[in-house]
Scaffold this motif. Sequence first.
Motif, PDB file in Angstrom:
ATOM      1  N   ALA A 184     -10.155   8.304  27.087  1.00 56.12           N
ATOM      2  CA  ALA A 184      -9.127   7.997  26.082  1.00 56.12           C
ATOM      3  C   ALA A 184      -8.206   9.191  25.874  1.00 56.12           C
ATOM      4  O   ALA A 184      -6.979   9.033  25.766  1.00 56.12           O
ATOM      5  CB  ALA A 184      -9.783   7.584  24.765  1.00 56.12           C
ATOM      6  N   GLY A 185      -8.769  10.388  25.837  1.00 56.41           N
ATOM      7  CA  GLY A 185      -7.950  11.583  25.662  1.00 56.41           C
ATOM      8  C   GLY A 185      -7.080  11.873  26.864  1.00 56.41           C
ATOM      9  O   GLY A 185      -5.942  12.330  26.738  1.00 56.41           O
ATOM     10  N   LEU A 186      -7.608  11.605  28.066  1.00 56.83           N
ATOM     11  CA  LEU A 186      -6.806  11.788  29.275  1.00 56.83           C
ATOM     12  C   LEU A 186      -5.630  10.829  29.287  1.00 56.83           C
ATOM     13  O   LEU A 186      -4.515  11.184  29.709  1.00 56.83           O
ATOM     14  CB  LEU A 186      -7.672  11.583  30.515  1.00 56.83           C
ATOM     15  CG  LEU A 186      -8.733  12.661  30.780  1.00 56.83           C
ATOM     16  CD1 LEU A 186      -9.690  12.199  31.872  1.00 56.83           C
ATOM     17  CD2 LEU A 186      -8.082  13.988  31.171  1.00 56.83           C
ATOM     18  N   ARG A 187      -5.846   9.606  28.825  1.00 57.07           N
ATOM     19  CA  ARG A 187      -4.745   8.650  28.727  1.00 57.07           C
ATOM     20  C   ARG A 187      -3.708   9.096  27.706  1.00 57.07           C
ATOM     21  O   ARG A 187      -2.496   8.985  27.950  1.00 57.07           O
ATOM     22  CB  ARG A 187      -5.296   7.276  28.362  1.00 57.07           C
ATOM     23  CG  ARG A 187      -5.923   6.534  29.539  1.00 57.07           C
ATOM     24  CD  ARG A 187      -6.597   5.271  29.079  1.00 57.07           C
ATOM     25  NE  ARG A 187      -6.861   4.359  30.196  1.00 57.07           N
ATOM     26  CZ  ARG A 187      -7.836   3.463  30.211  1.00 57.07           C
ATOM     27  NH1 ARG A 187      -8.665   3.365  29.180  1.00 57.07           N
ATOM     28  NH2 ARG A 187      -7.986   2.674  31.258  1.00 57.07           N
ATOM     29  N   ARG A 188      -4.148   9.569  26.576  1.00 54.73           N
ATOM     30  CA  ARG A 188      -3.185  10.038  25.559  1.00 54.73           C
ATOM     31  C   ARG A 188      -2.351  11.175  26.111  1.00 54.73           C
ATOM     32  O   ARG A 188      -1.126  11.233  25.897  1.00 54.73           O
ATOM     33  CB  ARG A 188      -3.928  10.478  24.293  1.00 54.73           C
ATOM     34  CG  ARG A 188      -4.408   9.338  23.420  1.00 54.73           C
ATOM     35  CD  ARG A 188      -4.845   9.826  22.053  1.00 54.73           C
ATOM     36  NE  ARG A 188      -5.980  10.737  22.130  1.00 54.73           N
ATOM     37  CZ  ARG A 188      -7.253  10.355  22.108  1.00 54.73           C
ATOM     38  NH1 ARG A 188      -7.556   9.069  22.047  1.00 54.73           N
ATOM     39  NH2 ARG A 188      -8.229  11.247  22.158  1.00 54.73           N
ATOM     40  N   PRO A 219     -21.823  10.743  23.361  1.00 51.51           N
ATOM     41  CA  PRO A 219     -20.780  11.284  24.230  1.00 51.51           C
ATOM     42  C   PRO A 219     -19.740  10.240  24.618  1.00 51.51           C
ATOM     43  O   PRO A 219     -20.067   9.092  24.922  1.00 51.51           O
ATOM     44  CB  PRO A 219     -21.563  11.767  25.461  1.00 51.51           C
ATOM     45  CG  PRO A 219     -22.921  12.074  24.931  1.00 51.51           C
ATOM     46  CD  PRO A 219     -23.168  11.042  23.876  1.00 51.51           C
ATOM     47  N   LYS A 220     -18.470  10.656  24.589  1.00 49.20           N
ATOM     48  CA  LYS A 220     -17.371   9.759  24.917  1.00 49.20           C
ATOM     49  C   LYS A 220     -17.477   9.240  26.349  1.00 49.20           C
ATOM     50  O   LYS A 220     -18.040   9.908  27.223  1.00 49.20           O
ATOM     51  CB  LYS A 220     -16.025  10.485  24.762  1.00 49.20           C
ATOM     52  CG  LYS A 220     -15.675  10.935  23.349  1.00 49.20           C
ATOM     53  CD  LYS A 220     -14.311  11.637  23.365  1.00 49.20           C
ATOM     54  CE  LYS A 220     -13.852  12.010  21.959  1.00 49.20           C
ATOM     55  NZ  LYS A 220     -14.614  13.144  21.429  1.00 49.20           N
ATOM     56  N   ALA A 221     -16.896   8.073  26.588  1.00 46.52           N
ATOM     57  CA  ALA A 221     -16.755   7.568  27.948  1.00 46.52           C
ATOM     58  C   ALA A 221     -15.786   8.469  28.703  1.00 46.52           C
ATOM     59  O   ALA A 221     -14.815   8.977  28.141  1.00 46.52           O
ATOM     60  CB  ALA A 221     -16.225   6.137  27.928  1.00 46.52           C
ATOM     61  N   ILE A 222     -16.068   8.689  29.978  1.00 44.54           N
ATOM     62  CA  ILE A 222     -15.231   9.575  30.780  1.00 44.54           C
ATOM     63  C   ILE A 222     -14.589   8.795  31.920  1.00 44.54           C
ATOM     64  O   ILE A 222     -14.949   7.653  32.202  1.00 44.54           O
ATOM     65  CB  ILE A 222     -16.033  10.774  31.325  1.00 44.54           C
ATOM     66  CG1 ILE A 222     -17.101  10.321  32.346  1.00 44.54           C
ATOM     67  CG2 ILE A 222     -16.679  11.541  30.177  1.00 44.54           C
ATOM     68  CD1 ILE A 222     -17.840  11.496  33.004  1.00 44.54           C
TER      69      ILE A 222
END
Length: 372
Positions: free
Chosen positions: A120-124, A318-321
Amino acid sequence: MAARFTVTYYIRAIDAAEAKARALDIALEQTVEIPRRVVPTGYVEDEILGKLETLTPDPDGRPGFLASISYSDDDVGGDFLQFLNIVFGNSSIKPGLKVEDIVPSSGVLALCQGPRHGIAGLRRRAGVGQSPLLMSAIKPVGLSTLELARLAHDFALGGMHYVKDDHGLVDQKMSPFGERLRACVDAVGEANARSGGRTSFVPNVTGPANAIIDRAKEAEAAGAGAVMIAPALAGYDVVRALSADPEFSLPIVTHPAFGGANVISPDCGFSHGAYFGTLHRLMGADAVIYPNFGGRFGFTREECLSIAQACAVDIGGPKAIAAAPGGGMTFSRLPEMRDAYGNDVMYLMGGALLEEPNLVDACRRLVAAVHS
């Protein structure tokens, strides 16, 4: 009593009796490492000693059994490398044993807080919604800094979300790390200014132990969008320590170099999902690169999908990667990859793009094909 985490092992054995004997040996070897008859009663026997929880025939038809063994958080002592040692330390040297799954405890999750950003952070950071991410690599080793920066510029102009160093680019005289870092960040920034894109440059910070953290922080200060580390070369705890460092905030992409021996044997090492999925999430990786099925490395479709599943399944915190399959991705194989992975994936294409006569146009065709 401390919380306990569970490791499931595949054990090659001719019958249940042999499998049970081998499982009990693992429980000893991974914890007290002494004969069972001299294990001290009380705390050591009740808490520290590994406990065989279940033993069942292998559901995939291999000649053996699956044994689930639990271990106490007290075995770990708040040390990630000791956690790995308990999971598969001395027993990794014995044939016919393979780690199939790891279910972390509350203590392990407190020690391994996982990725800072996740998919999600990589997408943002890339400015995209629920669509797949795209990454490519500047290569080969031997090109000058100027030539590599030109490639980074063209990948970014073509719409790739992340442009990384090839894993063989470190600090060679043809393109020293700091020089290449600054040139590629500037080149990607120039392309973003022209296109309105949000491409990030991802330098490879794998290197000597005393240089990795410094390079990662240098990359952040220079304006990189993430860093790449090969944990089997650099050390697994380096990734965890960097992910947990309050003075560092970039996403971490992990590369599989030197890690293949952990997964390629059918009955030794780790399952693909446990190694590339669960362990890399616990380390703190935000994206994990691995060889795609049908490419030049021989991973099967099922093995690759097990990695993608382990990158996303709920493991208690842990977040999904991002699963980042590469190593043989081509335009012709996009439909089957889209069918296999769906949207929660980071496609890594390098050589197939470099083969095209116009790199920028090739990248744009890839973007259109993936997002159509």
